[in-house]
Design an enzyme around this catalytic site. Structure first.
Site, PDB file in Angstrom:
ATOM      1  N   ASP A   1       0.829  -1.195   0.000  1.00 40.15           N
ATOM      2  CA  ASP A   1       0.000   0.000   0.000  1.00 40.15           C
ATOM      3  C   ASP A   1       0.872   1.256   0.000  1.00 40.15           C
ATOM      4  O   ASP A   1       1.941   1.291   0.602  1.00 40.15           O
ATOM      5  CB  ASP A   1      -0.893   0.005   1.250  1.00 40.15           C
ATOM      6  CG  ASP A   1      -1.736   1.254   1.341  1.00 40.15           C
ATOM      7  OD1 ASP A   1      -2.651   1.401   0.518  1.00 40.15           O
ATOM      8  OD2 ASP A   1      -1.460   2.098   2.211  1.00 40.15           O
TER       9      ASP A   1
ATOM     10  N   GLU B   1       0.937  -0.682  -5.143  1.00 42.44           N
ATOM     11  CA  GLU B   1      -0.093   0.339  -5.342  1.00 42.44           C
ATOM     12  C   GLU B   1       0.650   1.644  -5.599  1.00 42.44           C
ATOM     13  O   GLU B   1       1.077   2.321  -4.675  1.00 42.44           O
ATOM     14  CB  GLU B   1      -0.986   0.452  -4.105  1.00 42.44           C
ATOM     15  CG  GLU B   1      -2.191   1.337  -4.345  1.00 42.44           C
ATOM     16  CD  GLU B   1      -2.579   2.181  -3.150  1.00 42.44           C
ATOM     17  OE1 GLU B   1      -3.753   2.542  -3.057  1.00 42.44           O
ATOM     18  OE2 GLU B   1      -1.709   2.513  -2.320  1.00 42.44           O
TER      19      GLU B   1
END
Length: 655
Positions: free
Chosen positions: A322, A376
Site C-alpha cells: 500500500d 499500489e
C-alpha cells in the site's frame, strides 16, 4: 529473456542514464552493507530473535529500545505488578532481554511492557507482538501469549501462481450481510465458496494486521506482526488461508509499510521516549500518520522481517504494498501529475525507500519464489515492476491506478455517444515496457462514502425501485448494459491481471461507510448484501453471472500484449485480439451493426461470450452456434460480425 538494463528496455530513459546508474549503485551497495554477508532470507528473520519465544529452558523475550533506561514485562502472570523476575536486562545495540522459567507464562495470558526513558515512562506493547486484543470495556490493548498446546496443522498444499491473477479484493469484517464485524471463520465458511464460484483465483485481503480504528480500513497499523483480533485468532486466520488453498485460491494481503498509526501505547509512535526510533521527525501531511525512516538498518530489518513473517507463519502468497507512491517521493507525490520523465529523476525521490522496496522484494522472492508482489503506485516510476537483475525494484505487478479515475471521469462528464473510446482503449492497454499491471474498473476506493460505484453512477436511485427482473426500466437497462461493457473492455485489455472489489461484480448497490460518530456508529453500510445476488428475482444476478463467465475466459489470456486494436469512434466500436480471443464491443446507445468488419488473426472462430445473453440480462440476439471465418483484406484479415447496440462479444480462435 536476456538480461537488459532499464535504458535498453526503454530508450526514452537514455537522458537519465547517469541518474539511473547512480541510484542503482546506491541501492545495491546499501543493501550489501545492511545484509552484512547474510542472504536476504536470513536477514529477514528478526521475529526469531525479537519478541516472545519458548525455549528448552522456558521463555525468552527480547525488545529493541535504544532510548530506554528500564523495561519490565507486566501482565496477568504478575497480577499486573512490576516484579524483579520479569525485568529485562540491557544488551548490545539497544536490545533488552529476559529469560523466564517454563511456568512463568501460559497460553492466552495478557501482558504489556512498562518502558522507562529519560524524563518519562509509559505502557507499551512489544514491537513483535503476534496477537493483540482489546481489553474488555476499554480502549486499551494488550499483547497475548499465543502458544496453544496443539499448533495449527496445515492441511493443503499452496496452489501455484496463476498465469493471470484474477484478484478478488475483500474485507473480512464487512463481508457479512448482518450489521456487525464478521469473523475469519464466517468468511471461511460463507465467502470463500462465493469467490471460487465467481471464477477468481486470488484473494486480496485488506486490514489483516492489527489496527485500533476499524474505520481506517486497516491502513493505520499499530501492530505489524499481529493478525487483527477483531476478526478472530491467529489460528482462525490460518484456517482461512488453508481453506482457500484447498479451493485452489491464492491469498495475498495488504501490507502497509508506507506509514504507521501514531498510537503510542499500543503502537510504535513513541516506543521508548524517542519518536524517531522507527520514524522520521515529521508526519505524513495527508494521512496523520508516522513515516518509517528507511535510512535506519534496524527499520529495514523490522519491515523485511515483517514480510517474511506473514509468508512463514500464515502461508500467505504475497502482498499488495500500500501507498508505494508516498514511499518513493519526499513530497509523497501529493499534487504531482508525473507527466514528464524528469519527475522521476530529481532529488525528490527517496533513495532509501528504493533500498527498502528492492530489499523487500528480494526477501519475499527468496523465501517464496512463487510469491506475488503488487505495488499500489500511481506515478509510474520506471523500473518499479522490473526484475531486480534489470535494475528494477522487483515488483511482479503495478496496480494500474489511473483506470478507475478515467472511468469515473468519463461517466461524470460525457454522454454515452461522446465517450472517447480511443483514449479509454489507450489508457487501459498502456503500461511500461518492462512491467505487468493489474487492471481494474473500480476497487474499494470508488465505493467509499462520498464517492459512487460505477453501477450507482449508471443507475442511481432506480437501483432502489427497478431492479426486479420483471420490471422493465430504460435507465436500469442502460446501466446494466454499460456495466458489462466497462468490465469487458477493462478485463480484455488487461496488461497482466485484473482486480475486483467484493460485491462490485454484481453491482452492489450502496457505498461503504464504517461505523463512526457521523453515522451514529452504524454498520448498515459496512456489510455486503449477498441476498441481492442470490434470490433469483433481481437483476444483480445477471451482472454476477456475466462476471463469472467473463473470468473463465480472462484466466486463459496470459499474453500482456494486445494485437489489432481498432477504434472507430464514429461507429462507437472497439475491437482487438488478446491471446486467442477476439473482442468486439459496440458502445453505441442506438446503432447496431449487421456486418461489422474488423481486423483479426487469420482463422476460424466460435462465440465464447455475449453480453446479450438472456441470463446476463440481454435479448439473446447473438447465435451461439455460428462459426466465424476471416477473409483477406489488404495486408490483413478481417472478421465480420453482427453486433447490436450496447453489446460486446468475445470470439475464440479455434483453428
Amino acid at each position: 529473456m536476456s538480461k537488459k538494463t532499464l535504458v535498453e528496455l526503454d530508450p526514452w530513459l537514455a537522458p537519465h542514464e547517469g541518474v539511473i546508474s547512480a541510484r542503482e549503485a546506491y541501492v545495491s551497495s546499501t543493501i550489501m552493507k545492511v545484509l552484512s554477508g547474510k542472504s536476504p532470507a536470513k536477514f529477514a528473520l528478526g521475529f526469531h530473535h525479537f519478541g516472545l519465544h519458548q525455549t528448552a529452558a522456558g521463555w525468552t523475550f527480547r525488545e529493541w529500545a535504544p532510548n530506554a533506561t528500564h523495561v519490565v514485562m507486566v501482565g496477568e502472570f504478575s497480577d499486573w505488578q512490576e516484579r524483579e523476575e520479569f525485568t529485562l536486562q540491557p544488551d548490545a545495540h539497544g536490545e533488552w532481554s529476559v529469560d523466564l522459567p517454563k511456568d512463568a507464562l501460559h497460553h492466552s495470558q495478557k501482558y504489556k511492557l512498562r518502558v522507562y526513558w529519560p524524563g518519562g515512562d509509559g505502557w507499551r506493547l512489544p514491537s513483535y507482538a503476534t496477537y493483540v486484543i482489546q481489553d474488555d470495556d476499554s480502549v486499551d490493548f494488550s499483547a497475548v501469549v499465543w502458544r496453544p498446546d496443539e499448533p495449527y496443522q496445515w492441511q493443503y498444499d499452496i496452489p501455484p501462481a496463476p498465469r493471470v491473477p484474477l484478484i478478488y479484493e475483500a474485507h473480512v469484517g464487512m463481508s457479512s450481510e448482518e450489521e456487525k464485524v464478521a469473523s475469519f471463520n464466517e468468511f471461511t465458511a460463507n465467502i470463500l465458496p462465493r469467490i471460487k464460484q465467481a471464477g477468481y483465483n486470488t484473494i486480496q485481503l485488506m486490514a489483516i494486521a492489527e489496527h485500533p480504528y476499524y474505520g481506517s480500513f486497516g491502513y493505520h497499523v499499530s501492530n505489524f506482526f499481529a493478525v487483527s483480533s477483531r476478526f478472530g485468532t491467529p489460528d482462525d486466520f490460518k484456517r482461512l488461508v488453508d481453506a482457500a488453498h484447498g479451493l485452489g485460491l491464492r491469498v495475498i494481503i495488504d501490507i502497509v509499510h508506507a506509514h504507521a498509526a501514531k498510537n503510542e501505547v499500543e503502537g510504535l509512535g513513541n516506543f521508548a521516549g524517542d519518536p524517531t526510533q522507527y520514524f522520521k521527525a515529521h508526519d505524513h501531511p495527508a494521512w496523520d500518520s508516522r513515516l518509517f525512516d528507511y535510512g535506519k538498518p534496524e527499520v529495514l530489518h523490522f519491515l523485511a522481517s515483517n514480510c517474511r513473517w506473514w509468508l512463514d507463519e500464515y502461508h500467505v502468497d504475497g502482498f499488495r504494498f500500500d501507498g508505494v507512491t508516498s514511499m518513493l517521493y519526499h513530497d509523497h507525490g501529493l499534487g504531482k501529475s508525473f507527466t514528464s520523465y524528469d519527475d522521476y529523476f530529481g532529488d525528490d525521490v527517496d533513495k532509501d525507500a528504493l533500498v527498502y522496496l528492492r530489499l523487500a522484494n528480494d526477501v519475499i522472492h527468496a523465501v517464496r519464489p512463487d510469491a506475488t508482489t503488487i505495488a499500489e503506485e500511481m506515478s509510474g516510476l520506471p523500473g518499479l515492476a522490473a526484475l531486480t537483475e534489470y535494475g528494477g525494484l522487483g515488483f511482479d505487478y503495478r496496480l494500474q491506478m489511473g483506470t478507475p479515475d478515467l472511468w469515473i471521469k468519463t461517466l461524470k462528464e460525457k454522454r454515452d455517444e461522446d465517450w472517447d473510446l480511443g483514449g479509454l482503449a489507450h489508457t487501459l492497454s498502456s503500461h511500461r515496457p518492462e512491467e505487468k499491471v493489474i487492471t481494474y474498473a473500480e476497487s474499494h476506493d470508488q465505493a467509499l462514502v462520498g464517492d459512487k460505484t460505477l453501477i450507482f453512477r449508471l443507475i442511481d436511485k432506480a437501483m432502489y425501485w427497478n431492479m426486479d427482473k420483471a420490471d422493465p426500466n430504460l435507465t436500469v437497462e442502460r446501466g446494466i448494459a454499460l456495466h458489462k461493457l466497462i468490465r469487458l473492455l477493462t478485463t480484455g485489455l488487461h496488461g497482466g491481471g485484473y482486480l475486483n472489489f467484493m460485491g462490485n461484480e454484481f453491482g452492489h448497490p450502496e457505498w461503504i461507510d464504517f461505523p463512526r460518530e457521523g453515522n451514529n456508529w452504524s454498520f448498515k453500510h459496512a456489510r455486503r448484501q449477498w441476498n441481492l445476488r442470490d434470490n433469483g428475482f433481481l437483476k444483480y444476478q445477471w451482472l454476477g453471472e456475466f462476471d463469472a463467465a467473463l473470468m473463465k475466459i480472462i484466466r486463459q489470456i496470459d499474453d500482456p500484449n494486445i494485437h489489432h486494436l481498432t477504434v472507430r469512434q464514429s461507429d462507437h466500436m472497439v475491437s482487438f485480439m488478446h491471446g486467442d480471443f477476439f473482442f468486439v464491443i459496440n458502445f453505441s446507445p442506438n446503432k447496431s451493426h449487421s456486418d461489422y468488419e474488423a481486423p483479426a488473426e487469420a482463422g476460424s472462430y466460435k462465440l465464447a461470450l455475449s453480453s446479450d445473453d438472456k441470463n446476463f440480462g440481454g435479448q439473446e440476439r447473438i447465435d451461439h452456434n455460428s462459426r466465424f471465418f476471416t477473409s483477406p483484406a489488404d495486408n490483413n484479415h478481417n472478421l465480420k460480425v453482427y453486433l447490436p447496440a450496447r453489446t460486446g462479444i468475445i470470439l475464440q480462435k479455434v483453428d
